[in-house]
Design a protein around this motif. Sequence first.
Motif, short mmCIF file in Angstrom:
data_model
loop_
_atom_site.label_atom_id
_atom_site.label_comp_id
_atom_site.label_asym_id
_atom_site.label_seq_id
_atom_site.Cartn_x
_atom_site.Cartn_y
_atom_site.Cartn_z
N SER A 49 0.84 -1.19 0.00
CA SER A 49 0.00 0.00 0.00
C SER A 49 0.88 1.24 0.00
CB SER A 49 -0.94 -0.04 1.20
OG SER A 49 -0.55 0.80 2.21
N GLY A 50 0.50 2.22 -0.78
CA GLY A 50 1.28 3.44 -0.90
C GLY A 50 2.34 3.38 -1.98
N CYS A 51 2.28 2.34 -2.84
CA CYS A 51 3.35 2.22 -3.83
C CYS A 51 3.01 2.97 -5.11
CB CYS A 51 3.64 0.77 -4.14
SG CYS A 51 2.31 -0.03 -5.05
N GLY A 52 1.82 3.51 -5.21
CA GLY A 52 1.52 4.34 -6.37
C GLY A 52 0.56 3.73 -7.37
N LYS A 53 -0.13 2.66 -6.99
CA LYS A 53 -1.06 2.03 -7.91
C LYS A 53 -2.19 2.99 -8.27
CE LYS A 53 -1.96 -1.20 -4.88
NZ LYS A 53 -1.12 -0.72 -3.78
N THR A 54 -2.81 3.55 -7.22
CA THR A 54 -3.89 4.48 -7.47
C THR A 54 -3.39 5.67 -8.27
OG1 THR A 54 -4.99 3.84 -5.43
CG2 THR A 54 -5.58 5.96 -6.35
N THR A 55 -2.22 6.16 -7.90
CA THR A 55 -1.68 7.32 -8.61
C THR A 55 -1.49 7.01 -10.09
OG1 THR A 55 -0.54 7.90 -6.58
CG2 THR A 55 0.16 9.02 -8.58
N PHE A 56 -1.01 5.80 -10.40
CA PHE A 56 -0.81 5.45 -11.80
C PHE A 56 -2.14 5.41 -12.54
CE2 PHE A 56 0.28 2.20 -15.16
CZ PHE A 56 1.04 3.09 -15.91
N PHE A 102 -13.44 3.81 -8.56
CA PHE A 102 -12.54 4.36 -7.55
C PHE A 102 -12.37 3.41 -6.38
CE2 PHE A 102 -13.96 8.19 -9.71
CZ PHE A 102 -12.76 8.87 -9.85
N GLN A 103 -11.31 3.68 -5.61
CA GLN A 103 -11.05 2.85 -4.43
C GLN A 103 -12.18 3.04 -3.40
OE1 GLN A 103 -7.00 3.42 -3.21
NE2 GLN A 103 -7.00 1.64 -1.85
N ALA A 104 -12.73 4.26 -3.31
CA ALA A 104 -13.91 4.50 -2.46
C ALA A 104 -15.12 4.58 -3.37
CB ALA A 104 -13.72 5.80 -1.70
N TRP A 150 -5.74 12.93 3.60
CA TRP A 150 -5.94 12.94 2.14
C TRP A 150 -4.61 12.92 1.40
CZ3 TRP A 150 -3.97 17.83 1.55
CH2 TRP A 150 -4.17 18.71 2.62
N GLN A 151 -3.52 12.88 2.15
CA GLN A 151 -2.22 12.74 1.46
C GLN A 151 -1.75 11.29 1.49
OE1 GLN A 151 -0.17 15.73 3.81
NE2 GLN A 151 -0.28 17.17 2.12
N LEU A 152 -2.59 10.42 2.03
CA LEU A 152 -2.20 9.02 2.13
C LEU A 152 -3.01 8.17 1.17
CD1 LEU A 152 -1.80 8.29 5.90
CD2 LEU A 152 -0.19 9.23 4.27
N SER A 153 -2.46 7.00 0.82
CA SER A 153 -3.21 6.07 -0.01
C SER A 153 -4.29 5.41 0.84
CB SER A 153 -2.27 5.02 -0.58
OG SER A 153 -1.94 4.11 0.44
N GLY A 154 -5.25 4.76 0.15
CA GLY A 154 -6.36 4.14 0.86
C GLY A 154 -5.91 3.18 1.94
N GLY A 155 -4.95 2.31 1.60
CA GLY A 155 -4.49 1.32 2.56
C GLY A 155 -3.80 1.99 3.75
N MET A 156 -3.08 3.05 3.48
CA MET A 156 -2.41 3.74 4.57
C MET A 156 -3.44 4.37 5.51
SD MET A 156 0.38 5.46 2.07
CE MET A 156 1.80 5.97 2.98
#
Lengths: 304, 377, 288, 275, 275
Positions: free
Chosen positions: D57-64, D99-101, E150-156
Amino acid sequence: AADALTLQLKWVTQAQFAGYLVAKEKGFYDEEDIDLTILPGGPNIAPEQVIAGGGADIIVTWMAAGLAARDTGVPLVNIAQPFKRSGLMMICPKENNINTVADFPGHTLGVWFFGNEYPFFAWMNKEGIKTDGSPEGVTVLQQSFDIQPMIQGQADCISVMTYNEYGQALDAGYGPDNLTIFNYTEMGNDLLEDGLYVMEDTLDDPAKVDAYTRFVRASMKGWQYALDNPEEAAQIVVDSDETGAATLEHQLYMVGEVSKLVDANDAALDMTTYDRTVKALLDQQIIKAEPEGAYTTVVTDALK
Amino acid sequence: MIFRHRILATLGTLSALLAIVTPEVVLADGAAAPAGRLLLLPIIGLVLAGGIGLLTRWTLWQPLVSLVLLFGSALMLPGAVAGFAGAIGGPAYWQSLIAFWLLTWNFAERLSAAIRDGRLPETGTGVIIPITFGLTLLILWEAITRGANVPPVLLPAPSAIGTQLANSAPILWADFVQTFIKSVIPGYVIGCLAGLVVAIAVDRSPFLKAGLLPIGNFMSALPIIGIAPIMVMWFGFDWQSKAAVVVAMTFFPMLVNTVAGLNAASSIERDLMRTYAASYWQTLLKLRLPAAGPFIFNALKINSTLALIGAIVAEFFGTPVVGMGFRISTGVGRLAIDLVWAEIAVAAVAGSAFYGVLALIERGVTFWHPSVRGGRA
Amino acid sequence: MNRILPILTILLAILAFWYAAAIWMNAPWQNTLNGRADLTDVPFLTFAQQTWGQDKPVLPAPHQVFAEIWNATMGLEFTSRRSLALHAWITLSATLLGFVFGTALGVGLAVAIIHNDASDRSLMPWIIASQTIPILAVAPMVVVGLGAVGVTGLVPKALISMYLSFFPVVVGMVKGLRSPERIQLDLMRTYDANPWQVFWKLRWPSALPFLFASMKVGIAISLIGAVVAELSNAAGGGLGVRLLTGSYNGQTVQIWAALFIAAGLAAVLVAIVGMAERAVNAPNGVRA
Amino acid sequence: MSVTTTTSTTGTGAALAVVQAQNLGLTFPTADGDVVALSDVNLTIEKGDFVSFIGPSGCGKTTFLRTIADLEQPTSGTLRINGQTPENARKDRAYGYVFQAPALYPWRTIEKNVALPLEIMGHSQAQQTERIKRTLDLVNLSGFEKKYPWQLSGGMQQRASIARALAFDADLLLMDEPFGALDEIVRDHLNSELLKLWDRTKKTICFVTHSIPEAVYLSTKIVVMSPRPGRVTDVIESNLPRERPLDIRETPEFLAIAARVRDGLRAGHSYEEVV
Amino acid sequence: MSVTTTTSTTGTGAALAVVQAQNLGLTFPTADGDVVALSDVNLTIEKGDFVSFIGPSGCGKTTFLRTIADLEQPTSGTLRINGQTPENARKDRAYGYVFQAPALYPWRTIEKNVALPLEIMGHSQAQQTERIKRTLDLVNLSGFEKKYPWQLSGGMQQRASIARALAFDADLLLMDEPFGALDEIVRDHLNSELLKLWDRTKKTICFVTHSIPEAVYLSTKIVVMSPRPGRVTDVIESNLPRERPLDIRETPEFLAIAARVRDGLRAGHSYEEVV
Ligand SMILES: Nc1ncnc2c1ncn2[C@@H]1O[C@H](COP(=O)(O)OP(=O)(O)OP(=O)(O)O)[C@@H](O)[C@H]1O
Ligand SMILES: Nc1ncnc2c1ncn2[C@@H]1O[C@H](COP(=O)(O)OP(=O)(O)OP(=O)(O)O)[C@@H](O)[C@H]1O
Ligand SMILES: [Mg+2]
Ligand SMILES: [Mg+2]
């Protein structure tokens, strides 16, 4: 210590009240051992309400309003009447073709309310002209306190005071040659204007009556001084005006006009005008019954 | 909760008793004394019964009955105390008013607690509380003007205002039509629409937003009182100038609120619209306006009261001889203060009804907002 | 720079429109004047200049208003009674006092309404009703009534400002304090947070945006309240009094000058609230 | 674990590439320093690919995914969608995004939420009704058409948002953990439905998941990412047949791929050191 | 699949029961008819139990947890927490709750979000700092203390919300799909951390999950639920040892339990008929 009195004016600080302002400035009240506070009025201040609420000891107001207030249960008593004549007029630009009272029906007339409407309605009542806006009557507008409605053409005739708005009309280029002027005094329709009124119960107190007497004496001295020295009086008025709106030129004009209405030597009530005022009010049912004890001469008698 | 109710009840009962058992009342020897004293006994009984009823709570109807009893006795208290010669305005009189206030407050607390717990239905019972509160204010007002001998030209008693209200119905109606129907309604509609449209325009164009918003703020922050004489100068004496003032007055709140509301949609909600490549108007209609709904209603409600004030104030600067503002200003000059207050009462009722209708519509339209959904998700 | 440009463009547009309107609105009176002076065939430019230079115009030209503002502020000692700066200060002090009172009262009422069912049910309808009372009608009575018990000067004015400005604050704050999502409230419930904690840690932060929006409206209205109060009592000065006396004397230029100063004051006040909003939001990390 | 596997797929067949990222980087500036969410990402996705993204989590999947969708602007490198800029692709309505949410609009019922993209894209009323019914059936939400989002459970909301993205027939689907809140049975069901849909319609799908079996089961290509800075550490091509019964998950081929993914994931993970 | 397994655990040992539900029912009234979210639920959870709830989405798992937490009021039956009413238990701060959505306050940094319950419960500043550090470490979020949600990914975000619930030491943990948005590696890691924590502190844990292996790996008791109306269809006691290495998941005992759970889940599912 000096007797503290509060005087509520009928209107904003201007030469209409020059006598009181001059007397204060010149120390005439101090000489009489009176510590006077002068409260200026305005379009939303009813002096009758102020005195009834205990905010003032003496008020300057028009007789019609004073008697009307007395009729609604505020027992005001006239103790002196420096203004002998009325300054109220109705003016109509010539181009509106109104030359006599008979020409009024079908036209729109500007009238001040807030206790200043009684003379107009008394006049119309006397002439038998309806004021309900019907074709055979006149349409009445609540007029602002300037001559704009005439300039704008919103009213065919407007109310003015000789010493104030009429001056504005003169400035604006109007004058006797392009105006039809109905002067309430000249028509014999004048009701008494600026008089001094106090609450009836205070007159039971001899000390109060004495203070009123000294107050009126100093005030009349102030009037005398003002009429004798118009320039200085105008300057005093301008200096007393906290709002900074009064201009010397206009106040000078006002002192000149007011001097035609005030009798500085005699503060006593003129009974003919008084009776006419009462009758006009009764005719219109503005007051329901002949007023009793609405004036007293104790103060003016003591001055003599 | 319940603890606070008991404290209130105890305080109320005690202070009611205190009001009755003052030397002033007990030793009074005015003409009304014997009769008044007779009346006192049942009141003491009522207060005690009510108080005890309040402190114990077995069933639903029982506290209710005692509340009604208590409230009834509270209503009679000042009157009974006033019945003694010279007791008006005395310490016992004021004491009884305090007791009255406490007991009424307790009544409102109990009733709303009962509604919240579902022991009483919301519909119907819900309106009793504000009405009670209003009545209480009126009674206190009446009692204070009498007790403190307030001159009627400063503040008339509600009874005098009521009489005037009944006597001057035709005048009041004509004034209402002139001011409310002719000036307020058109002005309100135009002002709110203009505010909405300008807000959308401002929001749409960065150029306008940068250029117009500061200037618009400046212009529309003009104190309306000041523009009233100018509007009268420009639009004449009749209702048009009043409507113009109302337009100017309602514009600013609508603009500010709508601009804020249009930013209320969350970023993920906007992103969704972006993924559909939704056009500006689609995003506006389907996302941003609905999300702005609560803000727009906020402005509509604020404006509903501002509009009425604006129209009435504008009438101070010149009118035909009809209208609520005209009547109020001339009324003060004539010392017809009870007529003035009757007019004010009409204004208050009309304004409140206006507001109430908007609030109802709001509940319907923004049902989804957490503030409307309330506790129940 | 790209913030200034749009403002300048719009300003220029408004100025042009204004000058044109001044010609149009002052023309009838100018015609009367010229007619009286037997002036005929006045060239348009001269005529335009005449309409922009009238003594008591229906619509004063911008330069007349600004000249008046300049003369009445910079041209005079601050302590002079003619100084608009002095009058602006008088109005401002009443505005600020009233605004502080009003915001405090509004927030206090909103808190009571949020936390107490009985207050919610009994107060809210009457708070609304209170705003439907035409303030100019009550203002003189308030001034007279308070004068009767010896309260004069700043306080009566501030009370009227308060009366107007507390309302948007109550309405906005009630909404704001109720804006937290259900789940956010539930979280607090699981901690058995007391009402005080729920308030400071959840309701208050979520209500802040609403508070500032309301305060912006509130401070503008507060200024109106102060001006209204001054209209009822010419003693003591203030912008309202200048408006009033200007209107008695048909001094339209003076009215406009006072109006502009009042509007400027309002704009500055709203901007200050906006700055406060940003200052408060920054440490709260709210996204721009 | 090197980027070599990646490069082999770039370059050629550019004409068919649906997504083509070259040296893509994205940095978020924040108050306390920059966050590098993506760095030097090279990836080509061809038409008909089913690509799973997997990574801590936090590796940038959503961002990509957001960058593909033109919701974030890359700070370096180039990105082409269907040979166009992401912006033009978005304007062409080239993709549907889950979306994730759930991001459902609270003032619309479930049905109306699903109708939203259809309204925006101008479908007829009849078409809307038909598609709403079909997609709500697909995610098993029939009977909840008239409910508001806040009246549904978390998983139901997520399914509604999937229905919304499927309602209009985009050729590219971007799905960010669409089945995260669903139980295994529903998940299996939706997995096979999704596979059928993909097979039938030849859509291209980008799919973020945390479940290795799910990734292997669904994908033709699995992209393994690792965080700080977010980068692609492995791209695994799956040679499983397009038709995949559920029990394919017990075959040795399947398990081999899964093991490779797990290794990649673990390697990219910072955990082993931390714990 | 009958309720018999349930009854065996009720009745006795009531003194130790942390959660005891009898004939519990809950119905939501909505505009278009009532929704029966829970019906006739009987369940006893004893001190030290690790109970997983598993069931199709919308079956009432969240609702049941919310009822335990006194966030919903049952409409029938009785519920006792530690022998008290749910309300009193809540006032005793008997439990920590991890919601299905992160529910972080956007105006607080991650660190401040975790501090929230500590502030409310009146912990000292030093204690707060120490606990924040410890729990953020546990969920591997060190370094993100000063970021906003809001600066974190969903999992975070989800991990932050777990940290928040762990920060104060409640004896009962209610966790609603806490690991839903996490990848397998982190999940495995957090699973074993949670097991260690549970073993060390003897907490009671109620855990909603959609992953059957996760449920079996973690629990002493697995509650299978089925929807419309939400009810308990099976309660499976696990006889796995308390110490559970990760590779326990390959043992036959483990797989047997998993199979039983899957059967229960499938039976309660409405899918088979629908599809
Ligand atoms: N506030 C509410 N109003 C009306 N119905 C509701 C409400 N909350 C939940 N429900 C209904 O109750 C049922 C159970 O919901 P719940 O959230 O407990 O499901 P769940 O088992 O947690 O599902 P998931 O796994 O998807 O989170 C659902 O049918 C849902 O629609
Ligand atoms: N708006 C933002 N501002 C600052 N940093 C951000 C922002 N959005 C994301 N980030 C950071 O970018 C990195 C990647 O985030 P991203 O949401 O892409 O992760 P992810 O792979 O989707 O994780 P998850 O599986 O938890 O959803 C994270 O470190 C996150 O903190
Ligand atoms: Mg993500
Ligand atoms: Mg749930």
